[in-house]
Design a protein around this motif. Structure first.
Motif, PDB file in Angstrom:
ATOM      1  N   MET A  94      -4.816   2.997  -0.262  1.00  0.00           N
ATOM      2  CA  MET A  94      -4.189   2.044  -1.233  1.00  0.00           C
ATOM      3  C   MET A  94      -2.785   1.994  -0.596  1.00  0.00           C
ATOM      4  SD  MET A  94      -5.862   2.575  -4.887  1.00  0.00           S
ATOM      5  CE  MET A  94      -6.162   4.046  -4.930  1.00  0.00           C
ATOM      6  N   PHE A  95      -2.137   1.055  -0.811  1.00  0.00           N
ATOM      7  CA  PHE A  95      -0.666   0.765  -0.427  1.00  0.00           C
ATOM      8  C   PHE A  95       0.277   0.398  -1.546  1.00  0.00           C
ATOM      9  CE2 PHE A  95      -3.113   0.189   3.579  1.00  0.00           C
ATOM     10  CZ  PHE A  95      -2.192   0.658   4.506  1.00  0.00           C
ATOM     11  N   VAL A  96       1.422   1.120  -1.585  1.00  0.00           N
ATOM     12  CA  VAL A  96       2.505   0.624  -2.717  1.00  0.00           C
ATOM     13  C   VAL A  96       3.786   0.538  -1.646  1.00  0.00           C
ATOM     14  CG1 VAL A  96       3.048   3.072  -3.218  1.00  0.00           C
ATOM     15  CG2 VAL A  96       3.539   1.025  -4.830  1.00  0.00           C
ATOM     16  N   SER A  97       4.576  -0.684  -2.300  1.00  0.00           N
ATOM     17  CA  SER A  97       5.995  -0.830  -1.474  1.00  0.00           C
ATOM     18  C   SER A  97       6.898  -0.277  -2.490  1.00  0.00           C
ATOM     19  CB  SER A  97       6.199  -2.375  -1.711  1.00  0.00           C
ATOM     20  OG  SER A  97       5.240  -2.894  -0.425  1.00  0.00           O
ATOM     21  N   VAL A  98       7.672   0.664  -1.832  1.00  0.00           N
ATOM     22  CA  VAL A  98       8.688   1.317  -2.437  1.00  0.00           C
ATOM     23  C   VAL A  98      10.164   1.572  -1.635  1.00  0.00           C
ATOM     24  CG1 VAL A  98       9.405   3.502  -3.662  1.00  0.00           C
ATOM     25  CG2 VAL A  98       7.187   2.709  -3.898  1.00  0.00           C
ATOM     26  N   GLU A  99      11.049   0.810  -2.328  1.00  0.00           N
ATOM     27  CA  GLU A  99      12.619   0.949  -1.543  1.00  0.00           C
ATOM     28  C   GLU A  99      12.386   0.825  -0.054  1.00  0.00           C
ATOM     29  OE1 GLU A  99      15.817   2.071  -3.072  1.00  0.00           O
ATOM     30  OE2 GLU A  99      14.538   1.487  -4.868  1.00  0.00           O
ATOM     31  N   GLY A 100      11.745  -0.144   0.558  1.00  0.00           N
ATOM     32  CA  GLY A 100      11.791  -0.431   1.642  1.00  0.00           C
ATOM     33  C   GLY A 100      10.725   0.256   2.720  1.00  0.00           C
ATOM     34  N   ALA A 101       9.848   1.002   2.053  1.00  0.00           N
ATOM     35  CA  ALA A 101       8.674   1.455   2.689  1.00  0.00           C
ATOM     36  C   ALA A 101       7.255   1.191   2.065  1.00  0.00           C
ATOM     37  CB  ALA A 101       8.766   2.997   2.500  1.00  0.00           C
ATOM     38  N   GLU A 102       6.442   1.229   3.054  1.00  0.00           N
ATOM     39  CA  GLU A 102       5.010   1.028   2.520  1.00  0.00           C
ATOM     40  C   GLU A 102       4.309   2.584   2.611  1.00  0.00           C
ATOM     41  OE1 GLU A 102       3.051  -1.689   1.657  1.00  0.00           O
ATOM     42  OE2 GLU A 102       4.968  -2.688   1.815  1.00  0.00           O
ATOM     43  N   LEU A 103       4.054   3.039   1.353  1.00  0.00           N
ATOM     44  CA  LEU A 103       3.343   4.148   1.335  1.00  0.00           C
ATOM     45  C   LEU A 103       2.098   4.223   0.926  1.00  0.00           C
ATOM     46  CD1 LEU A 103       5.994   6.014  -1.036  1.00  0.00           C
ATOM     47  CD2 LEU A 103       5.978   5.562   1.428  1.00  0.00           C
ATOM     48  N   VAL A 104       1.231   5.134   1.733  1.00  0.00           N
ATOM     49  CA  VAL A 104      -0.092   5.017   1.440  1.00  0.00           C
ATOM     50  C   VAL A 104      -0.432   6.350   0.535  1.00  0.00           C
ATOM     51  CG1 VAL A 104      -2.289   5.619   2.716  1.00  0.00           C
ATOM     52  CG2 VAL A 104      -0.545   4.175   3.831  1.00  0.00           C
ATOM     53  N   TYR A 105      -1.830   5.853  -0.280  1.00  0.00           N
ATOM     54  CA  TYR A 105      -1.717   7.157  -1.263  1.00  0.00           C
ATOM     55  C   TYR A 105      -3.076   6.888  -1.598  1.00  0.00           C
ATOM     56  CZ  TYR A 105      -1.900   3.718  -5.132  1.00  0.00           C
ATOM     57  OH  TYR A 105      -2.189   2.450  -5.911  1.00  0.00           O
ATOM     58  N   SER A 106      -3.848   7.899  -2.152  1.00  0.00           N
ATOM     59  CA  SER A 106      -5.115   7.921  -2.622  1.00  0.00           C
ATOM     60  C   SER A 106      -5.174   8.770  -3.739  1.00  0.00           C
ATOM     61  CB  SER A 106      -6.255   8.617  -1.462  1.00  0.00           C
ATOM     62  OG  SER A 106      -5.891   9.717  -1.150  1.00  0.00           O
ATOM     63  N   VAL A 107      -6.341   8.658  -4.699  1.00  0.00           N
ATOM     64  CA  VAL A 107      -6.657   9.146  -5.724  1.00  0.00           C
ATOM     65  C   VAL A 107      -7.881   9.712  -6.028  1.00  0.00           C
ATOM     66  CG1 VAL A 107      -6.411   9.045  -8.424  1.00  0.00           C
ATOM     67  CG2 VAL A 107      -5.009   7.826  -7.165  1.00  0.00           C
ATOM     68  N   GLN A 108      -8.037  11.089  -6.163  1.00  0.00           N
ATOM     69  CA  GLN A 108      -9.447  11.657  -6.255  1.00  0.00           C
ATOM     70  C   GLN A 108      -9.559  12.584  -7.288  1.00  0.00           C
ATOM     71  OE1 GLN A 108     -10.003  13.721  -2.743  1.00  0.00           O
ATOM     72  NE2 GLN A 108     -10.155  12.053  -1.414  1.00  0.00           N
ATOM     73  N   GLY A 109     -10.694  12.575  -8.431  1.00  0.00           N
ATOM     74  CA  GLY A 109     -11.041  13.743  -9.310  1.00  0.00           C
ATOM     75  C   GLY A 109     -10.481  13.053 -10.795  1.00  0.00           C
ATOM     76  N   HIS A 110     -10.634  14.086 -11.666  1.00  0.00           N
ATOM     77  CA  HIS A 110     -10.481  13.628 -12.944  1.00  0.00           C
ATOM     78  C   HIS A 110      -9.645  14.910 -13.667  1.00  0.00           C
ATOM     79  CE1 HIS A 110     -13.793  10.882 -12.282  1.00  0.00           C
ATOM     80  NE2 HIS A 110     -14.472  11.978 -11.766  1.00  0.00           N
ATOM     81  N   GLY A 111      -8.882  14.199 -14.767  1.00  0.00           N
ATOM     82  CA  GLY A 111      -8.082  15.273 -15.499  1.00  0.00           C
ATOM     83  C   GLY A 111      -6.748  14.979 -15.131  1.00  0.00           C
ATOM     84  N   PRO A 112      -5.657  16.113 -15.681  1.00  0.00           N
ATOM     85  CA  PRO A 112      -4.348  15.848 -15.433  1.00  0.00           C
ATOM     86  C   PRO A 112      -3.925  15.531 -13.724  1.00  0.00           C
ATOM     87  CG  PRO A 112      -4.913  17.784 -16.622  1.00  0.00           C
ATOM     88  CD  PRO A 112      -6.232  17.149 -16.248  1.00  0.00           C
ATOM     89  N   ALA A 113      -2.896  14.983 -13.757  1.00  0.00           N
ATOM     90  CA  ALA A 113      -2.545  14.486 -12.284  1.00  0.00           C
ATOM     91  C   ALA A 113      -1.817  15.653 -11.654  1.00  0.00           C
ATOM     92  CB  ALA A 113      -1.590  13.320 -12.429  1.00  0.00           C
TER      93      ALA A 113
END
Length: 75
Positions: A1-20
């Protein structure tokens, strides 16, 4: 997944369950994603983020200051 932040395109992913549990990497997060024991994902939600200019993210790494790294919406 991508998110735009302050002039950058950051890639992130999420796995698992519970507190971050935030996993930031300046070399890319794929090695961490592959090596994380599956049992930990039963207890924690891992949010893997490739920092700007690293891994699969784009943006100038020189723009990554402590203030940018700790920015929160509404502050």
């Amino acid at each position: 997944m991508f998110v735009s932040v302050e002039g950058a395109e950051l890639v992130y992913s999420v796995q698992g369950h519970g507190p971050a549990c935030l996993v930031l990497s300046s070399i890319g997060t794929r090695p961490y994603e592959r090596q994380m024991p599956a049992q930990l994902s039963d207890r924690l939600k891992f949010v893997y983020v490739d920092l700007r200019g690293s891994g699969r993210s784009i943006g100038d790494p020189a723009d990554l200051t402590f203030d940018v790294l700790t920015w929160r919406e509404g502050t």
